[in-house]
Design an enzyme around this catalytic site. Structure first.
Site, mmCIF file in Angstrom:
data_model
loop_
_atom_site.group_PDB
_atom_site.id
_atom_site.type_symbol
_atom_site.label_atom_id
_atom_site.label_comp_id
_atom_site.label_asym_id
_atom_site.label_seq_id
_atom_site.Cartn_x
_atom_site.Cartn_y
_atom_site.Cartn_z
ATOM 1 N N LYS A 163 -38.659 11.156 59.135
ATOM 2 C CA LYS A 163 -39.493 12.093 59.609
ATOM 3 C C LYS A 163 -39.234 12.360 61.200
ATOM 4 O O LYS A 163 -39.527 13.467 61.715
ATOM 5 C CB LYS A 163 -41.097 11.230 59.750
ATOM 6 C CG LYS A 163 -41.262 11.062 58.310
ATOM 7 C CD LYS A 163 -42.643 10.363 58.072
ATOM 8 C CE LYS A 163 -42.852 9.959 56.464
ATOM 9 N NZ LYS A 163 -44.128 8.952 56.564
ATOM 10 N N GLU A 216 -44.893 -0.585 48.487
ATOM 11 C CA GLU A 216 -44.206 -0.298 47.362
ATOM 12 C C GLU A 216 -43.349 -1.584 46.901
ATOM 13 O O GLU A 216 -43.369 -2.574 47.608
ATOM 14 C CB GLU A 216 -43.090 0.541 47.044
ATOM 15 C CG GLU A 216 -43.788 1.938 47.532
ATOM 16 C CD GLU A 216 -42.845 3.337 47.441
ATOM 17 O OE1 GLU A 216 -41.969 3.056 46.387
ATOM 18 O OE2 GLU A 216 -42.987 4.192 47.947
#
Lengths: 435, 435
Positions: free
Chosen positions: A205, A190
């Site tokens: 995660k 990004e």
């Protein structure tokens, strides 16, 4: 055939993918689920854009609270991201007695305890397969497939952006900044890549994987996080020469005294399956006491891979609609009253092997003095290479240690850096044998 | 806490493993399941031997029908193997309204249709995670984890014995017979290794995977089966030179006109994940239209890895005890009334690439004549190598074709073998790009 009504919060990359997959594979999914699964309402910020994708047959508006309170909706799918408004909406959906499917790892890593407790109290499910490793059914594998095992550790490549960057750095010998710029052009990273490259996304995660593996509450704030932005192409090259590759790993390990919970670059043996996970792919290696090592590999992100996990959760939830809540698979794999309060260990207490690189003056006695520091700190050296340095009359040394406590390694590094002939700080990378 | 009573039929390698894992991890399992799972009765041929393992606290006898009819037993675990007595016992357990967990792939590949129909009629579950790829939760992954997908193909290394043999043949350059003898000594191959080395065991497992992937009835008798006993060390070496490794694969692929269902040695790209599955390990690669490729890797056999799958099924079944049978995960992933009658294709209809090796007289015009045969049969050649043959004034040729229909390839081979300058039969191996 019954029809399950789904409301989508968000229609970005994953939301759009979910919409497409549910439509394209409607028949195949109904053949499995015995019910049809239908998106009947969507809440988005940009209503016009959403209409362009889904047409005018279903309700699209900018009223997410209206959606979660809509009595006709059976399951709310939260794909908007963020942990402020998303948290409120998920909690409100639960309060309304609705099941929730989400891909939001940040939300669950930070607010999972609150959200799962609310869901249990209401007898609803919050499903989150899409939150870890995209389309790989890793949560199902750990939570349901490995229930026989005392899980010993989990080690995963769970961020595709960083794995893509590291793969390119290694295969093309390029520096971090060059590859990052390229990854941004290609859409693998990004515009603000901080969350990915500094390991925050992987730590979200990993926090969930640790809870699922060991039956501990989500404790994102206790995770140790180190990214890849400081990795040099030299270290990647040296690691390769020593038979290793460098990967950004999320590692969680249960020891008698606590749980290790850490994200950082690590050297792994070049022949291991994890070392050969290239590009933007993800893989999670799980070690259980009965099954040994199992590995799960696939695309960890992207429109349809992530949608695959969202839809699998939808099918699972439709099967639970008529089931007795007490006998459902628990959110975090273990029954809420059987969670463990084993602490998360500090990074200083981690036990692993280390790669240590430094530049020294090329003169007699240097190795002896350094070796003495290691010996006095109880650190055993497995192998070592020396090569000429770019600096004049200097040599680069690389030591690979056997397993040691990080605190001791840090102390040894401080002593070594204070030695008069040492001309650089010590670059320290962790090494994982994955055995 | 509730306690689920389990009866074990058989206490061999997997039965013993199941007993051990259930005891050692009793607490960890109960923390997950919310119930204790207890073996309360065992039926074996050798009662004394079983007693030596399990002691005298539980009922052990040689009366399997007594066990399946015992009203105190909730779940029957069939680990005796074979498909005659095992079939009768499983059907009787179902008739008695009991859930069944089994690791018996031969039984289900041959009698699955009868057994699953009986179970559905009685509202009980027959769980069989342990029947394919040992401790790897591949059945759960396909049946529940990938429900969003139209599955396109499954390709797996699902027999550890043959993968061990092929790994050793390649890494040490040894012939098949030598490695087989060694594998037998090490316990990786049985005294009569036919089932493993001729691909029958892999075909049993593949039959189940095909049903789970495509929603078709089990059709073991339609599977094409070719083992590894005729593979030469030369072909393994040549394959490696061309950038491939040879693996015994189970492959099932859905095409518009039918399903390919085939077990045979195949060349796979040396850099692919499957090529790097070494020794007795198993791995299954699944391609779904949404998720892309996912891979599942681990130990495919052995005492505790297989027990891991048996116990995971037990936990799953305990959760189902209070659930509505209509909303359970269907045995073969798809609802019984939504099964497909798409046919299994003949091996002659298979479309793949081919490795073709032959010895020819070293004289002008040979290549031109062979190339003309390929061209006339519509077969396109991707690459070719020529090297001196062991035979005098001869050359060995290897052709790698692009995708072609096997019938056409067979016809071309027959024509080529009839050419006057061809001095050997044509060795034909299939190649899979796994893309």
């Amino acid at each position: 055939m019954d029809s399950i009504k789904v409301g989508l919060l968000g229609l970005g990359v994953v939301g759009g993918g979910t919409w497409k997959v549910l439509r394209r594979n409607a028949q195949e999914i109904a053949r499995r689920a015995g019910q049809t699964i239908e998106v009947t309402r969507i809440a988005v910020r940009d209503v016009e854009k959403a209409r362009a994708l889904v047409g005018s047959a279903i309700q699209v508006d900018a009223d997410p609270f209206g959606l979660v309170r809509d009595p006709s909706i059976d399951i709310v799918v939260e794909l908007m991201g963020g942990d402020t408004l998303a948290r409120e909406l998920v909690l409100e959906a639960i309060a309304q007695g609705k099941h929730v499917v989400t891909a939001n790892k940040a939300l669950l890593a930070k607010h999972g305890t609150e959200i799962f407790a609310a869901a249990s109290a209401k007898g609803v499910v919050v499903a989150f397969e899409a939150a870890v490793a995209g389309g790989i059914p890793i949560i199902k594998a750990i939570r349901e497939g490995l229930t026989a095992n005392r899980i010993e550790w989990v080690a995963g490549i769970i961020n595709g952006t960083t794995n893509f960057i590291l793969s390119e750095m290694r295969s093309r010998g390029l520096p971090f900044a060059t590859v990052l710029a390229e990854a941004q052009k290609l859409g693998y990273a990004e515009a603000d890549p901080t969350f990915d490259i500094e390991g925050v996304d992987a730590a979200h995660k990993l926090t969930l994987l640790a809870s699922l593996a060991f039956g501990i509450p989500v404790q994102f704030d206790r995770a140790y996080i180190e990214g890849i932005s400081k990795l040099s192409a030299d270290d990647i090259k040296l690691a390769e020469r020593l038979g290793y590759r460098i990967k950004l790993l999320g590692i969680t390990k249960r020891r008698a005294e606590g749980v290790e919970l850490r994200v950082h670059p690590a050297l792994v043996p070049a022949k291991s399956m994890l070392a050969n996970v290239e590009g933007a792919m993800n893989a999670v290696l799980v070690r259980g006491d009965a099954v040994g090592q199992t590995l799960y590999y696939g695309k960890g992100a992207g429109e349809e891979p992530t949608a695959s996990a969202v839809v699998a959760d939808l099918v699972d939830v439709t099967r639970l609609l008529t089931a007795d809540p007490e006998h459902r698979v628990p959110h975090l794999a273990f029954q809420p009253d059987a969670m463990s309060d084993i602490p998360i260990l500090s990074i200083e207490d981690v036990i692993t092997s280390y790669y240590l690189r430094l530049t020294v003056a090329d003169q007699p006695g240097v190795l002896a003095d350094i070796a003495r520091v290691f010996a006095n700190s109880g650190i055993s050296i497995g192998s070592m290479i020396q090569q000429p340095s770019d600096l004049d009359a200097s040599a680069d040394l690389v030591f690979l240690t056997h397993e040691a406590v990080e605190r001791d390694v840090n102390a040894a590094i401080a002593q070594i850096e204070a030695l008069p002939f040492v001309r650089s700080s010590v670059t320290r990378l962790r090494m994982e044998s994955l055995s």
